[in-house]
Scaffold this motif. Structure first.
Motif, PDB file in Angstrom:
ATOM      1  N   THR A  78       0.862  -1.187   0.000  1.00 38.73           N
ATOM      2  CA  THR A  78       0.000   0.000   0.000  1.00 38.73           C
ATOM      3  C   THR A  78       0.896   1.234   0.000  1.00 38.73           C
ATOM      4  O   THR A  78       2.117   1.116   0.007  1.00 38.73           O
ATOM      5  CB  THR A  78      -0.951  -0.006   1.218  1.00 38.73           C
ATOM      6  OG1 THR A  78      -1.895   1.060   1.071  1.00 38.73           O
ATOM      7  CG2 THR A  78      -0.208   0.169   2.537  1.00 38.73           C
ATOM      8  N   ASN A  79       0.297   2.400  -0.026  1.00 34.79           N
ATOM      9  CA  ASN A  79       1.098   3.632   0.023  1.00 34.79           C
ATOM     10  C   ASN A  79       0.401   4.681   0.876  1.00 34.79           C
ATOM     11  O   ASN A  79      -0.746   4.494   1.310  1.00 34.79           O
ATOM     12  CB  ASN A  79       1.355   4.141  -1.402  1.00 34.79           C
ATOM     13  CG  ASN A  79       0.051   4.358  -2.159  1.00 34.79           C
ATOM     14  OD1 ASN A  79      -0.854   5.031  -1.665  1.00 34.79           O
ATOM     15  ND2 ASN A  79      -0.060   3.769  -3.343  1.00 34.79           N
ATOM     16  N   VAL A 104       9.621   3.864   6.769  1.00 37.57           N
ATOM     17  CA  VAL A 104       9.698   4.758   5.627  1.00 37.57           C
ATOM     18  C   VAL A 104       9.308   3.970   4.379  1.00 37.57           C
ATOM     19  O   VAL A 104       9.869   2.912   4.107  1.00 37.57           O
ATOM     20  CB  VAL A 104      11.113   5.348   5.478  1.00 37.57           C
ATOM     21  CG1 VAL A 104      11.178   6.300   4.297  1.00 37.57           C
ATOM     22  CG2 VAL A 104      11.517   6.063   6.762  1.00 37.57           C
ATOM     23  N   GLY A 105       8.329   4.470   3.664  1.00 39.58           N
ATOM     24  CA  GLY A 105       7.895   3.798   2.442  1.00 39.58           C
ATOM     25  C   GLY A 105       8.935   3.964   1.344  1.00 39.58           C
ATOM     26  O   GLY A 105       9.702   4.924   1.346  1.00 39.58           O
ATOM     27  N   VAL A 109       7.055   2.121  -4.552  1.00 38.27           N
ATOM     28  CA  VAL A 109       6.707   0.792  -4.035  1.00 38.27           C
ATOM     29  C   VAL A 109       5.734   0.926  -2.863  1.00 38.27           C
ATOM     30  O   VAL A 109       4.752   0.204  -2.750  1.00 38.27           O
ATOM     31  CB  VAL A 109       7.980   0.017  -3.580  1.00 38.27           C
ATOM     32  CG1 VAL A 109       7.600  -1.343  -3.011  1.00 38.27           C
ATOM     33  CG2 VAL A 109       8.956  -0.121  -4.739  1.00 38.27           C
ATOM     34  N   GLY A 110       6.023   1.884  -1.997  1.00 38.97           N
ATOM     35  CA  GLY A 110       5.151   2.107  -0.846  1.00 38.97           C
ATOM     36  C   GLY A 110       5.559   1.252   0.334  1.00 38.97           C
ATOM     37  O   GLY A 110       6.748   1.065   0.597  1.00 38.97           O
ATOM     38  N   TYR A 111       4.581   0.738   1.020  1.00 41.59           N
ATOM     39  CA  TYR A 111       4.812  -0.027   2.254  1.00 41.59           C
ATOM     40  C   TYR A 111       4.356  -1.467   2.066  1.00 41.59           C
ATOM     41  O   TYR A 111       3.330  -1.721   1.427  1.00 41.59           O
ATOM     42  CB  TYR A 111       4.021   0.572   3.413  1.00 41.59           C
ATOM     43  CG  TYR A 111       4.320   2.018   3.717  1.00 41.59           C
ATOM     44  CD1 TYR A 111       5.315   2.359   4.636  1.00 41.59           C
ATOM     45  CD2 TYR A 111       3.596   3.038   3.099  1.00 41.59           C
ATOM     46  CE1 TYR A 111       5.581   3.688   4.932  1.00 41.59           C
ATOM     47  CE2 TYR A 111       3.858   4.373   3.384  1.00 41.59           C
ATOM     48  CZ  TYR A 111       4.853   4.694   4.295  1.00 41.59           C
ATOM     49  OH  TYR A 111       5.104   6.005   4.576  1.00 41.59           O
ATOM     50  N   ASP A 112       5.086  -2.378   2.673  1.00 42.68           N
ATOM     51  CA  ASP A 112       4.631  -3.761   2.732  1.00 42.68           C
ATOM     52  C   ASP A 112       3.554  -3.844   3.815  1.00 42.68           C
ATOM     53  O   ASP A 112       3.807  -3.489   4.974  1.00 42.68           O
ATOM     54  CB  ASP A 112       5.815  -4.679   3.062  1.00 42.68           C
ATOM     55  CG  ASP A 112       5.364  -6.138   3.167  1.00 42.68           C
ATOM     56  OD1 ASP A 112       5.066  -6.732   2.116  1.00 42.68           O
ATOM     57  OD2 ASP A 112       5.270  -6.638   4.304  1.00 42.68           O
ATOM     58  N   VAL A 113       2.396  -4.306   3.434  1.00 45.25           N
ATOM     59  CA  VAL A 113       1.240  -4.274   4.346  1.00 45.25           C
ATOM     60  C   VAL A 113       1.503  -5.078   5.620  1.00 45.25           C
ATOM     61  O   VAL A 113       1.301  -4.591   6.736  1.00 45.25           O
ATOM     62  CB  VAL A 113      -0.046  -4.793   3.642  1.00 45.25           C
ATOM     63  CG1 VAL A 113      -1.195  -4.930   4.642  1.00 45.25           C
ATOM     64  CG2 VAL A 113      -0.448  -3.870   2.502  1.00 45.25           C
ATOM     65  N   ALA A 114       2.000  -6.313   5.444  1.00 43.35           N
ATOM     66  CA  ALA A 114       2.173  -7.189   6.613  1.00 43.35           C
ATOM     67  C   ALA A 114       3.212  -6.640   7.582  1.00 43.35           C
ATOM     68  O   ALA A 114       2.983  -6.602   8.793  1.00 43.35           O
ATOM     69  CB  ALA A 114       2.563  -8.596   6.151  1.00 43.35           C
ATOM     70  N   SER A 115       4.360  -6.178   7.036  1.00 39.22           N
ATOM     71  CA  SER A 115       5.396  -5.752   7.975  1.00 39.22           C
ATOM     72  C   SER A 115       5.037  -4.417   8.616  1.00 39.22           C
ATOM     73  O   SER A 115       5.340  -4.182   9.784  1.00 39.22           O
ATOM     74  CB  SER A 115       6.780  -5.728   7.310  1.00 39.22           C
ATOM     75  OG  SER A 115       6.819  -4.741   6.323  1.00 39.22           O
ATOM     76  N   LEU A 116       4.328  -3.561   7.868  1.00 36.15           N
ATOM     77  CA  LEU A 116       3.900  -2.294   8.476  1.00 36.15           C
ATOM     78  C   LEU A 116       2.869  -2.551   9.582  1.00 36.15           C
ATOM     79  O   LEU A 116       2.935  -1.952  10.663  1.00 36.15           O
ATOM     80  CB  LEU A 116       3.330  -1.355   7.410  1.00 36.15           C
ATOM     81  CG  LEU A 116       2.921   0.045   7.905  1.00 36.15           C
ATOM     82  CD1 LEU A 116       4.081   0.774   8.576  1.00 36.15           C
ATOM     83  CD2 LEU A 116       2.355   0.882   6.755  1.00 36.15           C
ATOM     84  N   ALA A 117       1.963  -3.470   9.317  1.00 35.53           N
ATOM     85  CA  ALA A 117       0.955  -3.815  10.341  1.00 35.53           C
ATOM     86  C   ALA A 117       1.633  -4.368  11.593  1.00 35.53           C
ATOM     87  O   ALA A 117       1.309  -3.983  12.718  1.00 35.53           O
ATOM     88  CB  ALA A 117      -0.051  -4.817   9.786  1.00 35.53           C
ATOM     89  N   ASP A 118       2.613  -5.262  11.373  1.00 35.66           N
ATOM     90  CA  ASP A 118       3.343  -5.823  12.519  1.00 35.66           C
ATOM     91  C   ASP A 118       4.048  -4.724  13.310  1.00 35.66           C
ATOM     92  O   ASP A 118       4.038  -4.714  14.536  1.00 35.66           O
ATOM     93  CB  ASP A 118       4.424  -6.809  12.038  1.00 35.66           C
ATOM     94  CG  ASP A 118       3.811  -8.144  11.629  1.00 35.66           C
ATOM     95  OD1 ASP A 118       2.603  -8.332  11.877  1.00 35.66           O
ATOM     96  OD2 ASP A 118       4.539  -8.975  11.063  1.00 35.66           O
TER      97      ASP A 118
END
Lengths: 254, 254
Positions: A78-79, A104-105, A109-118
């Protein structure tokens, strides 16, 4: 710093921050920020021990919710723009919030959803297993015990208490209803951190004093009354009628 | 000014004000204040047409609640110090809030409880009869329909809607449960200003769009999702799980 913050009973809704610090006499949002961050890093993100403003904590909680929705839908990246749209803030605010916790995104590419959520989960303590007890199993307590949103965030409702003999022994959601006179032994055994108060106003102060004396560190209070407890105890008040009143005020003055 | 303010979906609880204005990029508490006051004076107080900050509106709502508690207890006068203690703010803040709406206490006498309650009520629009509808009569909707606090503040729950055929035709509190396909004719007839959404997240956006299209001016949303509606519609979101998460954050970082 945290403990001073906890002195304030904080209400909920549009009057968000209705309480001024009695000492500083300024809105909480202008108070020194909460010291945040988690001593142990997790995932691929480096956790920056940082200061988070209280509004930022609220927004992180919302990003966390939306990221889990994306995960459930199978989305992997996501971004800031998309996250911003999901929670009604600007993309710049999202980027600032996330960079303040060390995420930092990557451009394009933006952000990896799973690792950002974690990562947000670690900052918010969602990896920690929190035990809560419900005091009062009227219609609202009943609804709250059945609400599955708490479990998803790592909260377990370990026990519920009521004075009504017809309710005692029953199970609502996955939680057993116990008599109030078992409050002391059960809290001493289970050692819950949190209590949710869904009792009538007249009983709220007494019940709050009881649970605080038994080691409860935080209270989510649905009784329409302001609790006055030790400064070491965090209190969040949710006054449902006041929410509606503030909504009406906004319409009237739009 | 009011309408710009209403653009923000405002969340509830300790994250009070988690949303920054996407345009101004500053916390709502720093935004220009809401234009408040009521064109018609009432009681012995002169109503000063003034600007109220959003935290001030929240505090007024709490003073109002506490004054009614005093009235119920037969108390006729109070002072800023006592009011301050009741809602966990400083006496100076109480005096400032009340003088901003034209209520000045008399030294050594304080405030007349009844007239101050009336006066705040006028400012908050509590004298106005507001009609609300409930969408979704699950456990939470059920609890909210039975909650008597709304009526006390001048809100009537004129109708409730659900899709479950077993619930339709039933009465909860004093409110009849109607099928969703009667939403349009009933809202066109009753013309409620407010809708309370207690539906699952997946349905919240669609239901919000429906009620807004039917003229609803304000939404109190309990679904854990951020609604995006016309800027002319006021939205207050109450995310119960997020409240608990913020409480946990405060404990963890105390």
């Amino acid at each position: 710093m945290g403990s001073r913050l906890c002195k304030r009973a904080v209400r909920s809704g549009f009057t968000d921050y209705p309480f001024f610090d009695p000492i500083l006499d300024m809105p909480p949002s202008m108070n020194p920020p909460i010291s945040a961050g988690h001593p142990d890093g997790a995932g691929s993100n480096e956790i920056v021990r940082t200061d988070l403003s209280t509004p930022a904590v609220g927004r992180l909680s919302l990003y966390f919710r939306e990221l889990h929705r994306l995960l459930d839908a199978g989305q992997t990246s996501t971004n800031s723009r998309d996250l911003a749209a999901m929670v009604n803030v600007s993309a710049a605010v999202v980027r600032r919030d996330l960079s303040s916790i060390g995420s930092v995104g990557r451009r394009g590419v933006g952000y990896d959803v799973a690792s950002l959520a974690d990562h947000i989960g670690v900052v918010l303590g969602s990896g920690v297993h929190w035990k809560a007890v419900m005091i009062g199993v009227g219609f609202l307590g009943n609804a709250l015990l059945r609400y599955r949103g708490f479990e998803r965030l790592g909260f377990s409702l370990a026990a519920a208490f009521d004075t009504d003999p017809t309710k005692i022994g029953g199970v609502v959601g996955n939680t057993k209803i116990l008599p109030m006179d078992q409050l002391e032994p059960v809290l001493r055994e289970l050692k819950p951190e949190l209590a949710i108060l869904a009792v009538p106003s007249e009983q709220a102060k007494e019940v709050a004093a009881q649970v605080v004396a038994l080691g409860i560190q935080g209270i989510l209070n649905f009784a329409p009354t302001t609790l006055r407890v030790s400064s070491a105890v965090a209190v969040i008040n949710v006054d449902l009628a006041s929410e509606l009143q503030q909504l009406a005020f906004r319409i009237q003055n739009a």
